[in-house]
Motif scaffolding. Sequence first.
Motif, PDB file in Angstrom:
ATOM      1  N   THR A 118      10.104  -6.563   2.406  1.00 10.21           N
ATOM      2  CA  THR A 118       9.615  -7.325   3.558  1.00 10.21           C
ATOM      3  C   THR A 118       9.349  -6.497   4.807  1.00 10.21           C
ATOM      4  OG1 THR A 118      11.857  -7.843   4.292  1.00 10.21           O
ATOM      5  CG2 THR A 118      10.804  -9.408   2.791  1.00 10.21           C
ATOM      6  N   GLN A 119       9.880  -5.282   4.906  1.00 10.29           N
ATOM      7  CA  GLN A 119       9.719  -4.509   6.136  1.00 10.29           C
ATOM      8  C   GLN A 119       9.006  -3.177   5.953  1.00 10.29           C
ATOM      9  OE1 GLN A 119      13.633  -4.148   7.791  1.00 10.29           O
ATOM     10  NE2 GLN A 119      13.871  -6.336   8.031  1.00 10.29           N
ATOM     11  N   ARG A 120       8.888  -2.700   4.740  1.00 13.30           N
ATOM     12  CA  ARG A 120       8.319  -1.378   4.468  1.00 13.30           C
ATOM     13  C   ARG A 120       6.805  -1.491   4.391  1.00 13.30           C
ATOM     14  NH1 ARG A 120       7.011   0.788  -0.560  1.00 13.30           N
ATOM     15  NH2 ARG A 120       7.678  -1.212  -1.355  1.00 13.30           N
ATOM     16  N   ARG A 121       6.130  -0.952   5.384  1.00 12.67           N
ATOM     17  CA  ARG A 121       4.664  -0.998   5.412  1.00 12.67           C
ATOM     18  C   ARG A 121       4.106   0.163   4.609  1.00 12.67           C
ATOM     19  NH1 ARG A 121       3.084  -5.039   8.259  1.00 12.67           N
ATOM     20  NH2 ARG A 121       4.449  -5.858   9.851  1.00 12.67           N
ATOM     21  N   GLN A 122       2.977  -0.084   3.938  1.00 12.94           N
ATOM     22  CA  GLN A 122       2.385   0.937   3.091  1.00 12.94           C
ATOM     23  C   GLN A 122       0.930   1.152   3.453  1.00 12.94           C
ATOM     24  OE1 GLN A 122       3.178  -0.376  -0.993  1.00 12.94           O
ATOM     25  NE2 GLN A 122       4.499   1.420  -1.077  1.00 12.94           N
ATOM     26  N   VAL A 123       0.530   2.407   3.471  1.00  8.92           N
ATOM     27  CA  VAL A 123      -0.856   2.761   3.735  1.00  8.92           C
ATOM     28  C   VAL A 123      -1.747   2.207   2.629  1.00  8.92           C
ATOM     29  CG1 VAL A 123      -2.470   4.689   3.972  1.00  8.92           C
ATOM     30  CG2 VAL A 123      -0.222   4.804   5.045  1.00  8.92           C
ATOM     31  N   LYS A 124      -1.280   2.302   1.369  1.00  5.30           N
ATOM     32  CA  LYS A 124      -2.071   1.808   0.233  1.00  5.30           C
ATOM     33  C   LYS A 124      -2.369   0.320   0.340  1.00  5.30           C
ATOM     34  CE  LYS A 124       0.667   3.204  -3.024  1.00  5.30           C
ATOM     35  NZ  LYS A 124       1.247   3.439  -4.351  1.00  5.30           N
ATOM     36  N   LEU A 125      -1.527  -0.412   1.038  1.00  4.97           N
ATOM     37  CA  LEU A 125      -1.716  -1.852   1.192  1.00  4.97           C
ATOM     38  C   LEU A 125      -2.328  -2.193   2.552  1.00  4.97           C
ATOM     39  CD1 LEU A 125       1.657  -3.124  -0.338  1.00  4.97           C
ATOM     40  CD2 LEU A 125      -0.541  -2.762  -1.480  1.00  4.97           C
ATOM     41  N   LYS A 126      -3.004  -1.210   3.159  1.00  5.54           N
ATOM     42  CA  LYS A 126      -3.679  -1.367   4.456  1.00  5.54           C
ATOM     43  C   LYS A 126      -2.706  -1.759   5.563  1.00  5.54           C
ATOM     44  CE  LYS A 126      -7.916  -2.510   2.133  1.00  5.54           C
ATOM     45  NZ  LYS A 126      -8.850  -3.532   1.749  1.00  5.54           N
ATOM     46  N   GLY A 127      -1.525  -1.156   5.551  1.00  4.00           N
ATOM     47  CA  GLY A 127      -0.533  -1.388   6.592  1.00  4.00           C
ATOM     48  C   GLY A 127       0.295  -2.644   6.424  1.00  4.00           C
ATOM     49  N   LEU A 128       0.130  -3.327   5.302  1.00  8.66           N
ATOM     50  CA  LEU A 128       0.906  -4.538   5.053  1.00  8.66           C
ATOM     51  C   LEU A 128       2.189  -4.204   4.296  1.00  8.66           C
ATOM     52  CD1 LEU A 128      -1.964  -6.864   3.782  1.00  8.66           C
ATOM     53  CD2 LEU A 128      -0.946  -6.850   6.059  1.00  8.66           C
ATOM     54  N   THR A 129       3.161  -5.086   4.405  1.00  9.47           N
ATOM     55  CA  THR A 129       4.355  -4.963   3.573  1.00  9.47           C
ATOM     56  C   THR A 129       4.017  -5.524   2.198  1.00  9.47           C
ATOM     57  OG1 THR A 129       5.228  -7.138   4.122  1.00  9.47           O
ATOM     58  CG2 THR A 129       5.854  -5.319   5.582  1.00  9.47           C
ATOM     59  N   PRO A 130       4.787  -5.190   1.163  1.00 11.95           N
ATOM     60  CA  PRO A 130       4.513  -5.774  -0.156  1.00 11.95           C
ATOM     61  C   PRO A 130       4.511  -7.305  -0.145  1.00 11.95           C
ATOM     62  CG  PRO A 130       5.990  -3.925  -0.384  1.00 11.95           C
ATOM     63  CD  PRO A 130       5.831  -4.166   1.094  1.00 11.95           C
ATOM     64  N   GLU A 131       5.403  -7.905   0.615  1.00  8.68           N
ATOM     65  CA  GLU A 131       5.454  -9.363   0.685  1.00  8.68           C
ATOM     66  C   GLU A 131       4.190  -9.926   1.332  1.00  8.68           C
ATOM     67  OE1 GLU A 131       8.797 -12.549   1.890  1.00  8.68           O
ATOM     68  OE2 GLU A 131       8.222 -11.185   3.498  1.00  8.68           O
ATOM     69  N   GLU A 132       3.743  -9.320   2.433  1.00  9.57           N
ATOM     70  CA  GLU A 132       2.521  -9.781   3.094  1.00  9.57           C
ATOM     71  C   GLU A 132       1.311  -9.636   2.172  1.00  9.57           C
ATOM     72  OE1 GLU A 132       3.721  -8.601   7.699  1.00  9.57           O
ATOM     73  OE2 GLU A 132       2.605  -7.183   6.452  1.00  9.57           O
TER      74      GLU A 132
END
Length: 72
Positions: free
Chosen positions: A50-64
């Motif tokens: 819920t809090q770890r943002r990823q570049v691969k996900l365009k700055g979203l967290t896995p939950e988002e």
Amino acid sequence: MSHKGNRIGNGATEQVFGHLKASSSSGGRKWPDFESFKADLNAYVTCWNTQRRQVKLKGLTPEEFRNQSLAA
């Protein structure tokens, strides 16, 4: 989990447990009982999702990212 030694199938699991080991063993943390370890593990998994943002996900967290995908 796939067959023993299958790096492609085991990669995601190894990554998560590698990060978990690195973050918990850096301070030499010892838990007094299983319940306190379990609570810390649940908090870590919640943070991971819920809090770890990823570049691969365009700055979203896995939950988002999952919620955005399900809404579409």
